[in-house]
Write a protein that holds these residues in place. Structure first.
Motif, mmCIF file in Angstrom:
data_model
loop_
_atom_site.group_PDB
_atom_site.id
_atom_site.type_symbol
_atom_site.label_atom_id
_atom_site.label_comp_id
_atom_site.label_asym_id
_atom_site.label_seq_id
_atom_site.Cartn_x
_atom_site.Cartn_y
_atom_site.Cartn_z
ATOM 1 N N ASN A 1 0.880 -1.124 0.108
ATOM 2 C CA ASN A 1 0.130 -0.373 -0.292
ATOM 3 C C ASN A 1 0.770 1.481 0.040
ATOM 4 O OD1 ASN A 1 -2.489 -1.461 0.620
ATOM 5 N ND2 ASN A 1 -1.999 -1.958 2.465
ATOM 6 N N LEU A 2 2.084 1.204 0.015
ATOM 7 C CA LEU A 2 3.157 2.468 0.160
ATOM 8 C C LEU A 2 2.975 2.770 -1.765
ATOM 9 C CD1 LEU A 2 5.490 0.835 2.449
ATOM 10 C CD2 LEU A 2 4.310 2.744 2.637
ATOM 11 N N GLN A 3 4.005 3.705 -1.183
ATOM 12 C CA GLN A 3 3.914 4.409 -3.202
ATOM 13 C C GLN A 3 5.493 3.639 -2.868
ATOM 14 O OE1 GLN A 3 2.735 7.211 -5.031
ATOM 15 N NE2 GLN A 3 0.995 6.692 -3.764
ATOM 16 N N PRO A 4 5.431 3.335 -4.842
ATOM 17 C CA PRO A 4 6.602 2.411 -4.401
ATOM 18 C C PRO A 4 8.368 2.852 -4.432
ATOM 19 C CG PRO A 4 5.064 3.110 -6.543
ATOM 20 C CD PRO A 4 5.137 3.235 -5.558
ATOM 21 N N ASN A 5 8.350 4.242 -4.328
ATOM 22 C CA ASN A 5 9.653 4.957 -3.910
ATOM 23 C C ASN A 5 9.717 6.265 -3.223
ATOM 24 O OD1 ASN A 5 11.628 3.667 -6.004
ATOM 25 N ND2 ASN A 5 10.367 4.561 -6.879
ATOM 26 N N TYR A 6 10.451 6.704 -1.515
ATOM 27 C CA TYR A 6 9.688 7.637 -1.093
ATOM 28 C C TYR A 6 10.334 8.790 -2.030
ATOM 29 C CZ TYR A 6 10.673 10.196 3.725
ATOM 30 O OH TYR A 6 10.823 11.335 4.624
ATOM 31 N N LEU A 7 9.751 9.752 -1.176
ATOM 32 C CA LEU A 7 9.342 10.916 -1.839
ATOM 33 C C LEU A 7 10.846 11.756 -2.093
ATOM 34 C CD1 LEU A 7 8.078 14.088 -2.925
ATOM 35 C CD2 LEU A 7 7.722 14.112 -1.076
ATOM 36 N N PHE A 8 11.360 11.919 -1.753
ATOM 37 C CA PHE A 8 13.074 12.055 -2.141
ATOM 38 C C PHE A 8 13.765 11.643 -2.334
ATOM 39 C CE2 PHE A 8 10.899 14.373 2.449
ATOM 40 C CZ PHE A 8 10.600 15.619 2.335
ATOM 41 N N SER A 9 14.069 10.738 -2.675
ATOM 42 C CA SER A 9 14.540 9.673 -3.016
ATOM 43 C C SER A 9 14.275 9.586 -5.104
ATOM 44 C CB SER A 9 14.214 7.980 -2.835
ATOM 45 O OG SER A 9 14.673 8.014 -1.600
ATOM 46 N N THR A 10 13.023 10.293 -4.563
ATOM 47 C CA THR A 10 12.906 10.210 -6.256
ATOM 48 C C THR A 10 13.072 11.567 -7.199
ATOM 49 O OG1 THR A 10 10.563 8.774 -5.956
ATOM 50 C CG2 THR A 10 10.624 10.134 -7.749
ATOM 51 N N VAL A 11 13.100 12.855 -5.872
ATOM 52 C CA VAL A 11 13.579 13.721 -6.043
ATOM 53 C C VAL A 11 15.388 14.171 -6.367
ATOM 54 C CG1 VAL A 11 13.977 16.582 -4.654
ATOM 55 C CG2 VAL A 11 11.818 15.020 -4.852
ATOM 56 N N THR A 12 15.569 13.306 -5.552
ATOM 57 C CA THR A 12 16.969 12.570 -5.726
ATOM 58 C C THR A 12 17.788 12.002 -7.131
ATOM 59 O OG1 THR A 12 17.777 12.819 -3.078
ATOM 60 C CG2 THR A 12 19.431 11.730 -4.807
ATOM 61 N N LYS A 13 16.862 11.124 -7.835
ATOM 62 C CA LYS A 13 17.140 10.767 -9.004
ATOM 63 C C LYS A 13 16.343 10.934 -10.213
ATOM 64 C CE LYS A 13 15.671 6.385 -11.066
ATOM 65 N NZ LYS A 13 14.324 5.830 -10.950
ATOM 66 N N ARG A 14 15.824 12.372 -9.305
ATOM 67 C CA ARG A 14 15.262 13.763 -11.161
ATOM 68 C C ARG A 14 16.481 14.016 -11.389
ATOM 69 N NH1 ARG A 14 9.157 14.290 -12.440
ATOM 70 N NH2 ARG A 14 8.253 11.896 -11.551
ATOM 71 N N VAL A 15 16.850 14.832 -10.361
ATOM 72 C CA VAL A 15 17.878 15.593 -10.282
ATOM 73 C C VAL A 15 19.394 14.683 -11.301
ATOM 74 C CG1 VAL A 15 19.719 17.071 -9.283
ATOM 75 C CG2 VAL A 15 17.440 16.882 -8.418
ATOM 76 N N ALA A 16 19.478 13.892 -9.905
ATOM 77 C CA ALA A 16 21.112 12.826 -10.970
ATOM 78 C C ALA A 16 20.799 12.518 -12.236
ATOM 79 C CB ALA A 16 21.085 11.284 -10.307
ATOM 80 N N GLU A 17 20.038 11.974 -12.727
ATOM 81 C CA GLU A 17 19.286 11.755 -14.606
ATOM 82 C C GLU A 17 19.263 13.545 -14.831
ATOM 83 O OE1 GLU A 17 15.348 10.638 -14.705
ATOM 84 O OE2 GLU A 17 15.628 8.916 -13.859
ATOM 85 N N GLU A 18 19.412 14.626 -14.635
ATOM 86 C CA GLU A 18 19.677 15.824 -15.069
ATOM 87 C C GLU A 18 20.686 16.210 -15.338
ATOM 88 O OE1 GLU A 18 17.917 19.730 -17.122
ATOM 89 O OE2 GLU A 18 17.026 17.461 -16.631
ATOM 90 N N ARG A 19 21.505 15.746 -14.220
ATOM 91 C CA ARG A 19 23.387 16.065 -14.500
ATOM 92 C C ARG A 19 23.508 15.412 -15.469
ATOM 93 N NH1 ARG A 19 24.507 19.040 -9.930
ATOM 94 N NH2 ARG A 19 23.911 18.898 -8.330
#
Length: 398
Positions: free
Chosen positions: A9-27
Motif C-alpha cells: 500500500n506504499l508508494q514504490p519510492n520515498y519522495l526524497f529518493s525520487t527527487v534525488t534520482k530525477r536531479v541525478a538524471e538531469e545531471r
C-alpha cells in the motif's frame, strides 16, 4: 511464511529518493549544467566550533583506558539530558530527566514510537505533511484519516469535533509549509486529545527557527503532559544531519489503560535500541551550552535569511507563498494551475533549480512547491536569479 502485505500500500519510492534520482538524471543528461539544490532539506554549514571541540575531546577520551566508554544508557547520558532539561526550562517547561530519551534522530522515533500503540488505533494526519507520518502507519496497517490544510486555514488545520482519532500528528513549524501554530491553536488540539483519550505526536524538529512569542514546545500548553509526546532533533538545530542525534519527551503523567507510556517507551528502548554513541552525545551536549547556543543560533539565522531572500523574490514576482519567517521552508503556489511535478520538471529543466513537488506531501499539496533555505548563500542567490529569469521570460510573474 508471510510478508507484511501493508508494504503493497506504499508508494514504490520515498519522495526524497525520487527527487534525488530525477536531479541525478538531469545531471547525466547535461553534465556541465549548474543545478541549484533548494529541495531536500539537508544543511550546508559545518558543525559549530563548540561542537567540534567537544567531539575532539570525546574522541581523545576514547583513546585511553581510563576514560574509554562502551555501552551507554539507552535513554542517553545524564550530561546531555540535563542540558536538554535546562533548554526546556528556558521556555517555562519543567521536565524530569526520566522523561527525556536521547535518540539517533526524529525520523527513527517517529516510526518507533508506534510500537507503543495498537494497530487498531486510528491516526489523524495533516495533509499536506511530512511523508513519514503516513508511511509508518501504512506499514503497520493502521487506519489513517486526514485533516485538510489549505490557503483558507493557512495550512494549520484545527480539530473537527466530529472526527474520532486516537493518534494525532502535529508538526510546528510545519514541514513542508513552514506554518506555525499559536498557543491558542495548540490548546484546541490538547483539549481535543484529552476529551477523546487520544495521544498527540508532536514533531518539533524545527522549533529552533521559531521567533517571537510563538511556542517552541507543545508542553507550553496547559494539559499537554497528559496527552502529548514530543519528538525533536538536532539535525536542523545544530547541523547534525550527518551526526544523528535527537530526543523524545514522554511525560510520566501520560497514561493509557493503566499503563505508563513513559515506562513502556523505556522498556522498548532498552530492548530495541543500544543508544547514541558517547562521542555524538558529547557533541550534542555542547549545542546547549551558552556558546553552543550562540553559534548554532547564527547558523539558524543564516538559513532563515536565505528563506527571507527567497520570500522577497517571490513577493516581487507576485507569487503566493507561506513560511520563511519561523521556518527554513518556503511553500509556494505553482504558476497558472500547473501540477507540482510538472512545475518540478520545468524548474529543473529551464532554470536548473531543484525543489520538491507538493504532491509528494499529500493530496492537498498538489499545485504547491517546497523550496528550502538550507543552501549556501551563493547557491541560494543564483537559484533566485534563475527562478526570476524563468518567470519573467515565460510571463508567469503576477
Amino acid at each position: 511464511m508471510q510478508i507484511n502485505g501493508n508494504y503493497r500500500n506504499l508508494q514504490p519510492n520515498y519522495l526524497f529518493s525520487t527527487v534525488t534520482k530525477r536531479v541525478a538524471e538531469e545531471r547525466r543528461r547535461h553534465p556541465g549544467k549548474p543545478i541549484y539544490r533548494l529541495g531536500v532539506g539537508d544543511v550546508t554549514l559545518p558543525l559549530c566550533p563548540a561542537v567540534i571541540g567537544a567531539l575532539g575531546k570525546a574522541v581523545e577520551e576514547m583513546s585511553a583506558a581510563e576514560t574509554f566508554r562502551g555501552y551507554g544508557p539507552e535513554q542517553g547520558y545524564d550530561f546531555l539530558r540535563e542540558r536538554i532539561q535546562q533548554y526546556y526550562a528556558a521556555f517555562g517547561v519543567s521536565l524530569d530527566l526520566e522523561e527525556i530519551f536521547v535518540s539517533d534522530g526524529a525520523n527513527s522515533d517517529l516510526g518507533n514510537i508506534l510500537d507503543l500503540f495498537s494497530k487498531e488505533n486510528t491516526a489523524l494526519i495533516p495533509d499536506p505533511v511530512y511523508p513519514v507520518y503516513l508511511d509508518t502507519n501504512t506499514m503497520d496497517g493502521r487506519k489513517v484519516l486526514f485533516m485538510d490544510g489549505g490557503e483558507e486555514n493557512d495550512f494549520l488545520p484545527l480539530p473537527d469535533p466530529s472526527v474520532k482519532a486516537d493518534l494525532i500528528y502535529l508538526c510546528s513549524p510545519g514541514n513542508p509549509t513552514g506554518a506555525v501554530y499559536t498557543r491558542a491553536m495548540l490548546q484546541s488540539w490538547v483539549d481535543y486529545a484529552r476529551a477523546r483519550g487520544g495521544v498527540i505526536l508532536f514533531d518539533a524538529a524545527y522549533e529552533s527557527f521559531v521567533t517571537g512569542d510563538l511556542p517552541h514546545s507543545i508542553y507550553e500548553v496547559e494539559g499537554a503532559k497528559e496527552c502529548a509526546i514530543e519528538i525533536s532533533s538536532l539535525s536542523k538545530t545544530a547541523g547534525f544531519t550527518g551526526m544523528r542525534c535527537g530526543y523524545t519527551v514522554v511525560p510520566r503523567t501520560l497514561e493509557r489503560e493503566g499503563m505508563s507510556l513513559n515506562r513502556m517507551w523505556l522498556r522498548r528502548q532498552t530492548t530495541k535500541f543500544n543508544g547514541v554513541s558517547y562521542v555524538v552525545q558529547r557533541g550534542a551536549a555542547a549545542v546547549f551550552t551558552p556558546e553552543g547556543r550562540r553559534q548554532t543560533g547564527e547558523a539558524t539565522a543564516f538559513y532563515r535569511e536565505n528563506a527571507a531572500l527567497i520570500a522577497a523574490a517571490l513577493r516581487e514576482l507576485g507569487v503566493w507563498f507561506t513560511g520563511g519567517v519561523c521556518s527554513p521552508y518556503i511553500w509556494m503556489a505553482c504558476p497558472e494551475g500547473m501540477g507540482s511535478w510538472e512545475f518540478f520538471d520545468l524548474l529543473l529543466r529551464e532554470a536548473g533549480v531543484a525543489g520538491v513537488p507538493g504532491a509528494g506531501f499529500g493530496r492537498n499539496g498538489e499545485g504547491y512547491f517546497r523550496l528550502t533555505g538550507f543552501g549556501s548563500r551563493e547557491e541560494t542567490c543564483q537559484a533566485i536569479a534563475a527562478l526570476q529569469e524563468l518567470y519573467r521570460a515565460r510571463g508567469l510573474a503576477g
